[in-house]
Design an enzyme around this catalytic site. Structure first.
Site, PDB file in Angstrom:
ATOM      1  CG  HIS A  33      -0.554  -4.097   9.450  1.00 55.38           C
ATOM      2  ND1 HIS A  33      -0.777  -4.056   8.094  1.00 55.38           N
ATOM      3  CD2 HIS A  33      -1.295  -5.137   9.921  1.00 55.38           C
ATOM      4  CE1 HIS A  33      -1.607  -5.028   7.751  1.00 55.38           C
ATOM      5  NE2 HIS A  33      -1.935  -5.700   8.843  1.00 55.38           N
ATOM      6  CG  HIS A  68       2.003 -16.282   7.131  1.00 52.79           C
ATOM      7  ND1 HIS A  68       2.518 -17.539   6.902  1.00 52.79           N
ATOM      8  CD2 HIS A  68       3.027 -15.532   7.606  1.00 52.79           C
ATOM      9  CE1 HIS A  68       3.795 -17.557   7.220  1.00 52.79           C
ATOM     10  NE2 HIS A  68       4.129 -16.332   7.653  1.00 52.79           N
ATOM     11  CE1 TYR A 122      -8.373 -13.514  15.441  1.00 50.80           C
ATOM     12  CE2 TYR A 122     -10.335 -12.488  16.359  1.00 50.80           C
ATOM     13  CZ  TYR A 122      -9.642 -13.620  15.976  1.00 50.80           C
ATOM     14  OH  TYR A 122     -10.219 -14.862  16.095  1.00 50.80           O
ATOM     15  CD  GLN A 123     -11.262 -13.213  12.474  1.00 50.50           C
ATOM     16  OE1 GLN A 123     -10.413 -13.816  11.821  1.00 50.50           O
ATOM     17  NE2 GLN A 123     -11.720 -13.687  13.605  1.00 50.50           N
ATOM     18  CE  LYS A 153      -2.353  -1.663   3.561  1.00 50.67           C
ATOM     19  NZ  LYS A 153      -2.175  -3.123   3.399  1.00 50.67           N
ATOM     20  CG  HIS A 170       0.387  -9.864   8.535  1.00 53.04           C
ATOM     21  ND1 HIS A 170      -0.527 -10.901   8.482  1.00 53.04           N
ATOM     22  CD2 HIS A 170      -0.314  -8.728   8.274  1.00 53.04           C
ATOM     23  CE1 HIS A 170      -1.725 -10.413   8.197  1.00 53.04           C
ATOM     24  NE2 HIS A 170      -1.627  -9.091   8.077  1.00 53.04           N
ATOM     25  CB  SER A 200      -6.549  -8.819   4.956  1.00 55.84           C
ATOM     26  OG  SER A 200      -5.147  -8.625   5.052  1.00 55.84           O
ATOM     27  CE1 TYR A 201      -0.359 -11.745   5.332  1.00 54.33           C
ATOM     28  CE2 TYR A 201      -1.660  -9.910   4.503  1.00 54.33           C
ATOM     29  CZ  TYR A 201      -0.480 -10.408   5.026  1.00 54.33           C
ATOM     30  OH  TYR A 201       0.577  -9.568   5.249  1.00 54.33           O
TER      31      TYR A 201
END
Length: 317
Positions: free
Chosen positions: A255, A251, A245-246, A180, A253, A248-249
């Site tokens: 931010h 695994h 949480y939740q 992004k 990670h 987007s994928y």
């Protein structure tokens, strides 16, 4: 058919618009659903999602991308995801970021379509009964693009730091710029730490964190601050690190964004958990995320929306 260096504009010119599925004037972005050719035969097409971001757009002018765009340059392509930079015709200072998902699945279409939100409470029991089976059902192909990065098949030149503790039975990670970010605007700095998993282990979400992961989380916090300071002169306290949480994928990670970057919907209450708070909670109780009731937003297009909404009636006040 896919992106080829030097022919990006030609490829996007084949886009046929089906619908405008989201518009965000605050983020200066618009998301389009349409189709692109799947091969040399233009009659064979598959769904594509294209997000244009930076300036405000009139949906009527987006029917023909080839007449709208003056130039397009491929930044990166990884599995079904591609990221490009482009310029609009007849506009001043009109650089924009273009994200393409092709071919796009039903899950992608739901994710990027504008939707209403509800706030749900997820007890440990609801996690085990509803959410965990949902996560377990995801095929490995959904995060193949993450594994491509971790395996140094994609975006190797972008790696800013790598910890190889996974080779010694621990949890390692690497830090790279997030898709992004435009890679230039420091006030919008956006990095992501992707976790390297030791053999036979998984770490998919906040729910699975335990005291065992404290060295991993502390290392991410420390090296993120070092990188941002050394490369972009971001001072101490100039970063905001958080976990979704939740997510987007699925695994795990983290931010990493400039603390002054406040326009991100993903930083809102009900989705983002500050890494400092996560670390502090694990220091108090190493199994706390298996015990907590977590409250978060769910969009009406999310696959968990219907079962979690129905389950709310079973909770005691």
């Amino acid at each position: 058919m896919t992106f080829t260096v030097g022919r990006e504009l030609e490829f996007l010119g084949n886009f046929q618009l089906t619908d405008v599925i989201n518009e965000d004037p605050v983020a200066h972005s618009i998301t389009l659903l349409g189709t692109l050719p799947t091969g040399t035969d233009s009659d064979k097409r598959d769904r594509a999602i294209i997000t244009l971001q930076k300036t405000a757009f009139d949906a009527a002018e987006l029917e023909h991308l080839d007449s709208l765009l003056a130039s397009v340059k491929l930044l990166e392509s990884n599995d079904i995801y591609s990221w490009l930079m482009g310029s609009l015709k007849d506009r001043d200072n009109s650089d924009l970021k273009i994200n393409v998902i092709f071919p796009a699945t039903d899950v992608h279409v739901r994710k990027y379509t504008r939707q209403s939100l509800i706030l749900v409470r997820e007890t440990p029991e609801l996690y085990e009964r509803i959410v965990r089976p949902y996560i377990d059902a995801f095929p490995p192909s959904r995060i193949e693009w993450v594994q491509n990065i971790l395996d140094h098949k994609k975006e190797v030149e972008k790696i800013l730091h790598e910890d190889d503790s996974h080779l010694r039975g621990g949890f390692g990670y690497l830090i790279i710029p997030d898709m992004k970010w435009d890679l230039t605007t420091v006030s919008a700095l956006y990095l992501v730490a992707l976790v390297h998993l030791p053999p036979g282990r998984s770490l998919r979400s906040l729910r699975e964190l335990t005291q065992e992961h404290l060295p991993l989380l502390r290392s991410i916090r420390r090296h993120a601050a070092r990188i941002a300071n050394q490369r972009w002169n971001v001072p101490d306290g100039g970063l905001r690190l958080f976990v979704h949480y939740q997510p987007s994928y699925y695994h795990f990670h983290v931010h990493i964004v400039n603390a002054n970057y406040t326009g991100l919907a993903g930083q809102s209450v009900g989705q983002a958990h500050l890494l400092d708070d996560v670390i502090s909670l694990l220091e108090l109780d190493g199994d706390i995320f298996q015990k907590l009731t977590l409250s978060y937003n769910l969009g009406s297009q999310h696959a968990l929306y219907t079962p979690m909404q129905a389950a709310q009636a079973t909770l005691t006040s």
